[in-house]
Write a protein that holds these residues in place. Sequence first.
Motif, PDB file in Angstrom:
ATOM      1  N   PHE A   1       0.823  -1.205   0.000  1.00 21.84           N
ATOM      2  CA  PHE A   1       0.000   0.000   0.000  1.00 21.84           C
ATOM      3  C   PHE A   1       0.863   1.264   0.000  1.00 21.84           C
ATOM      4  N   PHE A   2       1.826   1.330   0.907  1.00 24.48           N
ATOM      5  CA  PHE A   2       2.651   2.531   1.007  1.00 24.48           C
ATOM      6  C   PHE A   2       3.603   2.662  -0.175  1.00 24.48           C
ATOM      7  N   MET A   3       4.120   1.567  -0.673  1.00 21.43           N
ATOM      8  CA  MET A   3       4.972   1.641  -1.856  1.00 21.43           C
ATOM      9  C   MET A   3       4.161   2.034  -3.092  1.00 21.43           C
ATOM     10  N   GLY A   4       2.899   1.599  -3.143  1.00 21.21           N
ATOM     11  CA  GLY A   4       2.028   2.029  -4.234  1.00 21.21           C
ATOM     12  C   GLY A   4       1.782   3.525  -4.199  1.00 21.21           C
ATOM     13  N   LEU A   5       1.580   4.076  -2.997  1.00 23.68           N
ATOM     14  CA  LEU A   5       1.412   5.522  -2.872  1.00 23.68           C
ATOM     15  C   LEU A   5       2.685   6.259  -3.284  1.00 23.68           C
ATOM     16  N   MET A   6       3.839   5.678  -2.948  1.00 26.99           N
ATOM     17  CA  MET A   6       5.100   6.298  -3.357  1.00 26.99           C
ATOM     18  C   MET A   6       5.238   6.332  -4.872  1.00 26.99           C
ATOM     19  N   VAL A   7       4.882   5.226  -5.520  1.00 23.59           N
ATOM     20  CA  VAL A   7       4.959   5.166  -6.982  1.00 23.59           C
ATOM     21  C   VAL A   7       4.000   6.177  -7.598  1.00 23.59           C
ATOM     22  N   PHE A   8       2.792   6.278  -7.044  1.00 26.67           N
ATOM     23  CA  PHE A   8       1.801   7.233  -7.555  1.00 26.67           C
ATOM     24  C   PHE A   8       2.297   8.667  -7.422  1.00 26.67           C
ATOM     25  N   SER A   9       2.782   9.029  -6.240  1.00 31.90           N
ATOM     26  CA  SER A   9       3.230  10.403  -6.018  1.00 31.90           C
ATOM     27  C   SER A   9       4.466  10.729  -6.853  1.00 31.90           C
ATOM     28  N   SER A  10       5.386   9.773  -6.978  1.00 35.57           N
ATOM     29  CA  SER A  10       6.579  10.006  -7.794  1.00 35.57           C
ATOM     30  C   SER A  10       6.205  10.173  -9.265  1.00 35.57           C
ATOM     31  N   GLY A  11       5.299   9.316  -9.753  1.00 30.16           N
ATOM     32  CA  GLY A  11       4.840   9.446 -11.132  1.00 30.16           C
ATOM     33  C   GLY A  11       4.127  10.757 -11.375  1.00 30.16           C
ATOM     34  N   TYR A  12       3.331  11.184 -10.408  1.00 31.33           N
ATOM     35  CA  TYR A  12       2.618  12.468 -10.534  1.00 31.33           C
ATOM     36  C   TYR A  12       3.602  13.626 -10.631  1.00 31.33           C
ATOM     37  N   MET A  13       4.655  13.590  -9.801  1.00 30.63           N
ATOM     38  CA  MET A  13       5.645  14.667  -9.837  1.00 30.63           C
ATOM     39  C   MET A  13       6.418  14.676 -11.150  1.00 30.63           C
ATOM     40  N   VAL A  14       6.736  13.492 -11.672  1.00 29.64           N
ATOM     41  CA  VAL A  14       7.445  13.416 -12.956  1.00 29.64           C
ATOM     42  C   VAL A  14       6.590  14.009 -14.070  1.00 29.64           C
ATOM     43  N   ILE A  15       5.301  13.650 -14.104  1.00 32.55           N
ATOM     44  CA  ILE A  15       4.397  14.179 -15.127  1.00 32.55           C
ATOM     45  C   ILE A  15       4.244  15.686 -14.983  1.00 32.55           C
ATOM     46  N   LEU A  16       4.113  16.159 -13.747  1.00 32.12           N
ATOM     47  CA  LEU A  16       3.946  17.593 -13.500  1.00 32.12           C
ATOM     48  C   LEU A  16       5.178  18.376 -13.945  1.00 32.12           C
ATOM     49  N   LEU A  17       6.361  17.859 -13.609  1.00 33.98           N
ATOM     50  CA  LEU A  17       7.597  18.541 -14.001  1.00 33.98           C
ATOM     51  C   LEU A  17       7.807  18.487 -15.516  1.00 33.98           C
ATOM     52  N   TYR A  18       7.399  17.387 -16.135  1.00 33.25           N
ATOM     53  CA  TYR A  18       7.525  17.276 -17.595  1.00 33.25           C
ATOM     54  C   TYR A  18       6.616  18.293 -18.290  1.00 33.25           C
ATOM     55  N   ARG A  19       5.387  18.424 -17.791  1.00 29.49           N
ATOM     56  CA  ARG A  19       4.475  19.419 -18.373  1.00 29.49           C
ATOM     57  C   ARG A  19       5.012  20.829 -18.172  1.00 29.49           C
ATOM     58  N   HIS A  20       5.586  21.102 -17.020  1.00 31.91           N
ATOM     59  CA  HIS A  20       6.158  22.417 -16.755  1.00 31.91           C
ATOM     60  C   HIS A  20       7.312  22.698 -17.712  1.00 31.91           C
ATOM     61  N   LYS A  21       8.123  21.693 -17.971  1.00 35.55           N
ATOM     62  CA  LYS A  21       9.237  21.856 -18.907  1.00 35.55           C
ATOM     63  C   LYS A  21       8.728  22.142 -20.318  1.00 35.55           C
ATOM     64  N   LYS A  22       7.687  21.411 -20.752  1.00 34.90           N
ATOM     65  CA  LYS A  22       7.137  21.628 -22.095  1.00 34.90           C
ATOM     66  C   LYS A  22       6.542  23.032 -22.217  1.00 34.90           C
ATOM     67  N   GLN A  23       5.857  23.484 -21.165  1.00 36.58           N
ATOM     68  CA  GLN A  23       5.282  24.832 -21.198  1.00 36.58           C
ATOM     69  C   GLN A  23       6.378  25.895 -21.278  1.00 36.58           C
ATOM     70  N   SER A  24       7.465  25.675 -20.542  1.00 41.85           N
ATOM     71  CA  SER A  24       8.579  26.627 -20.589  1.00 41.85           C
ATOM     72  C   SER A  24       9.207  26.660 -21.973  1.00 41.85           C
ATOM     73  N   GLN A  25       9.364  25.487 -22.580  1.00 42.73           N
ATOM     74  CA  GLN A  25       9.928  25.435 -23.927  1.00 42.73           C
ATOM     75  C   GLN A  25       9.015  26.119 -24.938  1.00 42.73           C
TER      76      GLN A  25
END
Length: 241
Positions: free
Chosen positions: A193-217
């Motif tokens: 359960f806790f490792m699943g939450l870690m994977v979810f939150s890490s994936g969410y941050m990666v997607i969020l940072l990727y979108r931020h990078k694309k918007q900046s570009q």
Amino acid sequence: MDQRFSYIAIRNAFYPQAGIGISANAILICLHTAAVHVGHKPRITDLPIVHLALTHILMLLTMGLLVSTDIWETQDIPGDFKCKVLVFLNKVMRGMSICTTCVLSMLQAITISPTGSWLSNFKLKNTNPILKLFLFLWVFTMSTCSNLLLYTVSTPNKTQPGLLFVTEHCSFLPMKYIHREFFLTLMACRDVFFMGLMVFSSGYMVILLYRHKKQSQNLHNSKFSLQNPLQNKGPLKAFCC
């Protein structure tokens, strides 16, 4: 003889790594403590970071005592009691390490989430909810490991059938099938359960940072495309005329 040699090899390899880990986590705690005393405003993630560092120190210390020989040579404290306490604390620290890492990952995801997203509704203004959450996690983790207090014993001199050896000095007594499956399932569900939450939150941050990078570009490319015609206006006009 081979088993004795393997214990010595594991102990000799563990001590340097444990020393580095304990030193690094102690420095991390000191840095965060010094930052607060200097006057820096505490961040919402400071408490989980310090808690995680302290958890890792205790986990390494209990593991170091389990593989050490000096503590088992003293006869002041019964061997069974030492085994029960050290094995129990080590497993609790391991569980708390996973839980705390998950809490830290979720807090980081909530902190960087943009205003208007559903995660932004969980942003905290103080550490009181985190303290209550850690209290719950301590009680829950200790409950899932409570069977170790009953089934952990010091390894007898004579070989006893059915023992599961943990270290050179500590072993597990045979458990009833239903008890073993219940606690193993409980600990497995906790970790998944806790490792699943870690994977979810890490994936969410990666997607969020990727979108931020694309918007900046995109903003950079738009700005460059607006400036380009102005730079080429003179030469183009001269060429046309």
